[in-house]
Design a protein around this motif. Structure first.
Motif, mmCIF file in Angstrom:
data_model
loop_
_atom_site.group_PDB
_atom_site.id
_atom_site.type_symbol
_atom_site.label_atom_id
_atom_site.label_comp_id
_atom_site.label_asym_id
_atom_site.label_seq_id
_atom_site.Cartn_x
_atom_site.Cartn_y
_atom_site.Cartn_z
ATOM 1 N N THR A 123 -6.378 3.607 -3.215
ATOM 2 C CA THR A 123 -5.461 4.402 -4.034
ATOM 3 C C THR A 123 -4.631 5.405 -3.236
ATOM 4 O O THR A 123 -3.831 6.128 -3.821
ATOM 5 C CB THR A 123 -6.247 5.167 -5.121
ATOM 6 O OG1 THR A 123 -7.220 5.991 -4.497
ATOM 7 C CG2 THR A 123 -6.901 4.215 -6.107
ATOM 8 N N ASN A 124 -4.779 5.433 -1.920
ATOM 9 C CA ASN A 124 -3.964 6.398 -1.170
ATOM 10 C C ASN A 124 -2.539 5.860 -0.998
ATOM 11 O O ASN A 124 -2.263 4.680 -1.182
ATOM 12 C CB ASN A 124 -4.628 6.803 0.147
ATOM 13 C CG ASN A 124 -4.615 5.705 1.190
ATOM 14 O OD1 ASN A 124 -3.825 4.770 1.134
ATOM 15 N ND2 ASN A 124 -5.495 5.834 2.170
ATOM 16 N N GLN A 125 -1.623 6.712 -0.574
ATOM 17 C CA GLN A 125 -0.202 6.354 -0.502
ATOM 18 C C GLN A 125 0.068 5.337 0.592
ATOM 19 O O GLN A 125 0.926 4.462 0.432
ATOM 20 C CB GLN A 125 0.652 7.606 -0.288
ATOM 21 C CG GLN A 125 0.761 8.436 -1.541
ATOM 22 C CD GLN A 125 1.802 9.539 -1.398
ATOM 23 O OE1 GLN A 125 2.240 9.841 -0.296
ATOM 24 N NE2 GLN A 125 2.184 10.107 -2.517
ATOM 25 N N ASP A 126 -0.648 5.429 1.692
ATOM 26 C CA ASP A 126 -0.438 4.458 2.772
ATOM 27 C C ASP A 126 -0.729 3.040 2.287
ATOM 28 O O ASP A 126 0.009 2.099 2.594
ATOM 29 C CB ASP A 126 -1.327 4.786 3.975
ATOM 30 C CG ASP A 126 -0.882 6.047 4.699
ATOM 31 O OD1 ASP A 126 0.295 6.432 4.534
ATOM 32 O OD2 ASP A 126 -1.721 6.634 5.423
ATOM 33 N N PHE A 127 -1.830 2.901 1.503
ATOM 34 C CA PHE A 127 -2.164 1.566 1.000
ATOM 35 C C PHE A 127 -1.121 1.103 -0.018
ATOM 36 O O PHE A 127 -0.751 -0.068 -0.036
ATOM 37 C CB PHE A 127 -3.571 1.568 0.375
ATOM 38 C CG PHE A 127 -4.047 0.195 0.001
ATOM 39 C CD1 PHE A 127 -4.488 -0.679 0.974
ATOM 40 C CD2 PHE A 127 -4.026 -0.241 -1.318
ATOM 41 C CE1 PHE A 127 -4.913 -1.950 0.648
ATOM 42 C CE2 PHE A 127 -4.442 -1.512 -1.655
ATOM 43 C CZ PHE A 127 -4.893 -2.373 -0.668
ATOM 44 N N GLU A 128 -0.658 2.023 -0.854
ATOM 45 C CA GLU A 128 0.376 1.649 -1.825
ATOM 46 C C GLU A 128 1.649 1.181 -1.100
ATOM 47 O O GLU A 128 2.270 0.205 -1.517
ATOM 48 C CB GLU A 128 0.689 2.840 -2.739
ATOM 49 C CG GLU A 128 -0.410 3.113 -3.756
ATOM 50 C CD GLU A 128 -0.109 4.311 -4.650
ATOM 51 O OE1 GLU A 128 1.077 4.734 -4.733
ATOM 52 O OE2 GLU A 128 -1.052 4.810 -5.266
ATOM 53 N N LYS A 129 2.057 1.867 -0.013
ATOM 54 C CA LYS A 129 3.231 1.443 0.774
ATOM 55 C C LYS A 129 2.991 0.077 1.389
ATOM 56 O O LYS A 129 3.868 -0.789 1.373
ATOM 57 C CB LYS A 129 3.529 2.455 1.879
ATOM 58 C CG LYS A 129 4.140 3.730 1.387
ATOM 59 C CD LYS A 129 4.380 4.677 2.544
ATOM 60 C CE LYS A 129 4.829 6.040 2.083
ATOM 61 N NZ LYS A 129 4.943 6.992 3.197
ATOM 62 N N ALA A 143 3.241 -2.518 -1.239
ATOM 63 C CA ALA A 143 4.649 -2.759 -1.607
ATOM 64 C C ALA A 143 5.331 -3.578 -0.530
ATOM 65 O O ALA A 143 6.090 -4.523 -0.827
ATOM 66 C CB ALA A 143 5.372 -1.429 -1.831
ATOM 67 N N ASN A 144 5.091 -3.249 0.744
ATOM 68 C CA ASN A 144 5.677 -4.017 1.850
ATOM 69 C C ASN A 144 5.190 -5.454 1.822
ATOM 70 O O ASN A 144 5.962 -6.388 2.056
ATOM 71 C CB ASN A 144 5.349 -3.372 3.197
ATOM 72 C CG ASN A 144 6.116 -2.086 3.415
ATOM 73 O OD1 ASN A 144 7.157 -1.858 2.800
ATOM 74 N ND2 ASN A 144 5.600 -1.231 4.311
ATOM 75 N N ALA A 145 3.899 -5.626 1.530
ATOM 76 C CA ALA A 145 3.339 -6.980 1.467
ATOM 77 C C ALA A 145 3.977 -7.762 0.331
ATOM 78 O O ALA A 145 4.252 -8.960 0.459
ATOM 79 C CB ALA A 145 1.828 -6.910 1.286
ATOM 80 N N GLU A 146 4.212 -7.098 -0.816
ATOM 81 C CA GLU A 146 4.853 -7.784 -1.944
ATOM 82 C C GLU A 146 6.274 -8.195 -1.579
ATOM 83 O O GLU A 146 6.722 -9.294 -1.897
ATOM 84 C CB GLU A 146 4.854 -6.876 -3.178
ATOM 85 C CG GLU A 146 3.487 -6.727 -3.805
ATOM 86 C CD GLU A 146 3.458 -5.705 -4.940
ATOM 87 O OE1 GLU A 146 4.460 -4.980 -5.149
ATOM 88 O OE2 GLU A 146 2.418 -5.652 -5.611
ATOM 89 N N ARG A 147 7.001 -7.296 -0.901
ATOM 90 C CA ARG A 147 8.368 -7.634 -0.475
ATOM 91 C C ARG A 147 8.346 -8.781 0.530
ATOM 92 O O ARG A 147 9.172 -9.683 0.483
ATOM 93 C CB ARG A 147 9.045 -6.405 0.135
ATOM 94 C CG ARG A 147 9.580 -5.441 -0.896
ATOM 95 C CD ARG A 147 10.582 -4.473 -0.311
ATOM 96 N NE ARG A 147 10.108 -3.776 0.877
ATOM 97 C CZ ARG A 147 9.463 -2.619 0.872
ATOM 98 N NH1 ARG A 147 9.209 -2.011 -0.268
ATOM 99 N NH2 ARG A 147 9.068 -2.078 1.996
#
Length: 175
Positions: free
Chosen positions: A136-142, A145-149
């Motif tokens: 749930t930290n921001q680094d994992f969220e980024k 998101a990068n992985a999804e892109r």
């Protein structure tokens, strides 16, 4: 077999016979003498008879013997009952002690198992907390998101069709 066993097993004749053999010699000899002197044998009839007057004259001795015999029967019965009760109590104590030891061992085992489970649950909780923080930290969220892109881009690249590109090179001037 002990005298009390006959009483306990309901063998009254054998019990009385054994009690009679325990009588003091003086007392039993006096009873035998009284019985012998009271006995009457007839020449004309079969069997024997008794002079009641002899028994009446010696009542004190006969009652003394009877009282001794009753008290001895009670004593033997009480002693036998007491011994059996003590034996039963001893066996019961052994059984209770064995049961108590088994229960004690079971409780120790259950406590050890409970402590192991508590330790494992505690470890799992701390690992879950770390995993939740990581996810749930921001680094994992980024990164997500990068992985999804990246996945979308790869999918687009995969959908591209093959095309041929030709190049032609001419020499000279265009005149």
């Amino acid at each position: 077999m002990r005298v009390g066993e006959f009483w306990w097993n309901g063998q009254d004749d054998a019990f009385e016979s054994k009690i009679d053999k325990l009588a003091p010699k003086d007392l039993i000899n006096a009873v035998i003498d009284i019985t012998d002197s009271a006995m009457v044998k007839s020449d004309t009839r079969e069997g024997i008879g008794w002079k009641v007057s002899v028994f009446q004259e010696q009542e004190v001795i006969l009652y003394s013997y009877k009282a001794w015999k009753w008290s001895m029967q009670v004593h033997v019965a009480a002693t036998e009952s007491n011994e059996r009760a003590h034996t039963a109590i001893t066996k019961l104590k052994e059984t209770v002690d064995a049961f108590r030891n088994n229960v004690k061992n079971d409780l120790v085992s259950m406590k050890a198992a409970s402590e192991r489970v508590q330790n494992e649950v505690s470890q799992m909780q701390s690992k879950y907390r770390v995993a939740v923080e990581l996810l749930t930290n921001q680094d994992f969220e980024k990164a997500l998101a990068n992985a999804e892109r990246m996945a979308a881009a790869l999918q687009q690249i995969q959908q591209l069709s093959k095309t041929k590109i030709s190049f032609a090179v001419f020499e000279g001037s265009p005149e």
